[in-house]
Design a protein around this motif. Structure first.
Motif, short mmCIF file in Angstrom:
data_model
loop_
_atom_site.label_atom_id
_atom_site.label_comp_id
_atom_site.label_asym_id
_atom_site.label_seq_id
_atom_site.Cartn_x
_atom_site.Cartn_y
_atom_site.Cartn_z
N UNK A 194 0.76 -1.24 0.00
CA UNK A 194 0.00 0.00 0.00
C UNK A 194 0.79 1.29 0.00
N UNK A 195 2.11 1.26 -0.21
CA UNK A 195 2.90 2.50 -0.18
C UNK A 195 2.51 3.41 -1.34
N UNK A 214 13.59 1.54 1.73
CA UNK A 214 13.19 0.49 0.78
C UNK A 214 11.90 0.85 0.05
N UNK A 215 11.07 1.72 0.64
CA UNK A 215 9.78 2.07 0.05
C UNK A 215 9.84 3.33 -0.80
N UNK A 220 7.78 7.21 -5.09
CA UNK A 220 8.08 8.15 -6.15
C UNK A 220 7.24 7.91 -7.41
N UNK A 221 6.63 6.74 -7.54
CA UNK A 221 5.87 6.43 -8.76
C UNK A 221 4.69 7.37 -8.93
N UNK A 335 4.80 -4.93 -2.30
CA UNK A 335 5.61 -3.85 -2.83
C UNK A 335 5.62 -3.85 -4.36
N UNK A 336 5.73 -2.65 -4.92
CA UNK A 336 5.77 -2.46 -6.37
C UNK A 336 7.14 -1.90 -6.73
N UNK A 337 7.83 -2.53 -7.66
CA UNK A 337 9.16 -2.09 -8.04
C UNK A 337 9.15 -1.01 -9.10
#
Length: 594
Positions: A194-195, A214-215, A220-221, A335-337
């Protein structure tokens, strides 16, 4: 032994041993409780009022006792936390009040179990980072109170609110949204999910976001103002000095960032690798061009799964808005890369539950159907899926969205997917094989066919029967159309659909109405052919409309404005046989035929 507290007057005196001295009520605690005289009781109340007045006049603050509690309720720019509710992140304000009392940390405002456990982590984290933790009563209020606070960690938000209330950091020049866990050493740990959604929520509140290192790439996306800190002390020093952190990013700095990684061209599966199967390959091209659902049937090893994977690679690259939407859906799971650079391809196992396929959980999260939004949802071994899971697809496929309703929350997830399904003709798989005999009994074939309902089969626009390919053809040259030719046909159809959308307001034929298709142009002979085919094959109204939609897509790939008779004949050839729908109905006889 009986005690006496300032907030509760308890008498341990008899009428013989109660006396006053210098305005103070002295009580002998060895005596049992008794009935006091009205004069003694009035004097005790007066003493209590005078003591409360002296406490309210104290202005000095220390970390042992706190007088005048309202002086330590921070009311400047807010500290926000975030939670997952209704399928998205929602920001909530974190208030902190430090007051006199026994050492206690209390959190109100519907915190979840993880948030309540932060009461034990905060004192240890403050001590390890050299920060002062109040020894009085600490009250955290999460506003709004009726919003369940779950799905995202609130440790860092609680810590920042407490630092503001105790004056250990100056007043904020901008609101802060903090999403990170705190370990016992005071180091920041990334949120499990959910970040990205929280980063979008920070834009709605015009807040600066603070996350663990790490998040930070995920935050930033969304092109939000975000920064990262490795520890609580590092964040405090940054807020005290006002200097930007080395990991801080602004929307302008991330606007041109290229998220995700491009796959190498030689690693992309190509349509050339599927040899033979001209009918199925044509159906795949039409499915991509018009976003039509496709059902593949054939014996094992004929390339059904292989063709479905190549369909996903032929889909166009999603634009940034669609890619950000896909990343936000994935953020609810982990998490989404980076932003995806190609359309998604989801192939769930046939043992998947209806909730995992459609969505659910607590908090609500999208299922495999929504995670394939804009891409391919491949259901291999279609009859082996659970009946509730398959029947639950019917309405979302029509409306292109999934609506989930629960007692305390609801969510609507997008579901514009290209549905590809594969099945065998019978349990052994060789009922349609030209040389191998089927070993299934007629009753077993009937039961196998009824596992997929007729209404669901009626929602497939295209049907392709795949058979075995000779060995010499598998080793021969690539079967036309090649990968480049298929991409050119798809691109030509997409350009025509874009022009039609600007002119008529609709593009792909998969969602067009009968009136819109008529306005686009249908030749008279094509109409007559459609009526004759519908009467002969006993099509439903939905089947007639879907056949006309496929004919519109065939015309688009050919670069034609009107639907000709040849286009409609191709669309009729891709309709499922009548025997499939008949065998899928509960009333069907075991040996039903066309």
């Amino acid at each position: 032994m009986y005690s006496s507290t300032p907030s509760q007057v308890r008498c341990a005196l008899s009428s013989n041993n109660c006396h006053h001295k210098a305005g103070v009520l002295s009580c002998c605690l060895e005596q049992p409780p008794c009935t006091r005289s009205s004069a003694c009781f009035s004097h005790s109340l007066a003493s209590r009022r005078s003591s409360d007045a002296r406490q309210q006049q104290e202005l000095a603050f220390d970390f042992v006792t706190v007088s005048a509690p309202t002086r330590h309720l921070y009311m400047g720019n807010a500290v926000f936390g975030a939670c997952l509710h209704d399928g998205r992140a929602q920001a909530f304000r974190v208030e902190c009040l430090v007051s006199r009392g026994l050492p206690r940390v209390q959190i109100v405002g519907l915190p979840d179990l993880a948030a309540r456990e932060a009461r034990d982590r905060l004192p240890a984290a403050f001590a390890q980072q050299g920060l002062q933790f109040p020894k009085g009563k600490v009250l955290f209020n999460l506003v709004p109170a009726l919003l369940p606070k779950r799905g995202l960690p609130v440790d860092l938000a609680l810590a920042c609110s407490l630092l503001l209330a105790t004056g250990q950091i100056p007043a904020l020049d901008r609101s802060l949204l903090a999403v990170a866990e705190l370990d016992l050493a005071g180091c920041l740990r990334p949120a499990a999910r959910g970040v990205l959604l929280a980063s979008m929520a920070s834009q709605a509140t015009s807040s600066r976001m603070v996350v663990a290192p790490e998040s930070l790439p995920e935050a930033r996306l969304a092109q939000a103002h975000s920064m990262a800190a490795a520890s609580l002390n590092e964040l405090v020093q940054c807020l005290r000095t006002g200097a930007p952190m080395a990991t801080e990013s602004t929307p302008s700095a991330t606007a041109e960032q290229s998220p995700g990684k491009q796959a190498k061209h030689d690693a992309i599966p190509r349509l050339d690798e599927v040899r033979g199967q001209e009918h199925a390959r044509s159906a795949a091209i039409f499915a991509i061009a018009g976003r039509h659902s496709l059902l593949l049937q054939g014996p094992p090893g004929t390339g059904k799964s292989m063709l479905a994977q190549r369909i996903a690679q032929l889909l166009p690259v999603p634009p940034r808005e669609r890619a950000l939407e896909l990343a936000s859906l994935e953020s609810l799971h982990g998490p989404v890369q980076g932003l995806p650079q190609q359309a998604p391809f989801r192939a769930p196992h046939h043992s998947i539950s209806a909730q995992a396929l459609l969505g659910g959980g607590r908090p609500l999260r999208p299922g495999e159907l929504s995670r394939a939004h804009g891409g391919v949802l491949f259901l291999d071994e279609l009859p082996e899926f659970q009946r509730p899971a398959l029947e639950g697809l019917r309405q979302p496929l029509e409306e292109q969205e999934v609506r989930i309703e629960r007692s305390n929350e609801s969510a609507c997830f997008p579901a514009d997917v290209l549905l590809i399904a594969a099945r065998n003709p019978c349990p052994c798989g060789f009922a349609s094989h030209p040389t191998r005999a089927c070993i299934c009994a007629p009753a077993a074939q009937s039961r196998y066919a009824r596992r997929t309902s007729g209404p669901l089969l009626d929602r497939f626009d295209l049907f392709a029967e795949m058979g075995p390919v000779p060995a010499e053809r598998l080793q021969g040259p690539a079967t036309p159309p090649r990968d480049e030719d298929a991409r050119a046909s798809i691109q030509r159809a997409l350009q025509i659909q874009a022009q039609r959308k600007r002119k008529l307001g609709w593009g792909a034929a998969s969602t067009a109405t009968r009136q819109q298709l008529d306005e686009a142009g249908v030749h008279r002979q094509a109409r007559q052919t459609l009526i004759a085919a519908a009467e002969r094959m006993q099509w439903s109204g939905r089947a007639v409309l879907r056949c006309l939609r496929v004919a519109r897509t065939v015309a688009d790939t050919c670069g034609e404005d009107k639907i000709e008779r040849s286009h409609l004949l191709q669309a009729v050839g891709f309709r499922p046989p009548t025997s499939l729908a008949a065998a899928s109905s509960p009333e069907a006889a075991p040996g039903a035929t066309n």
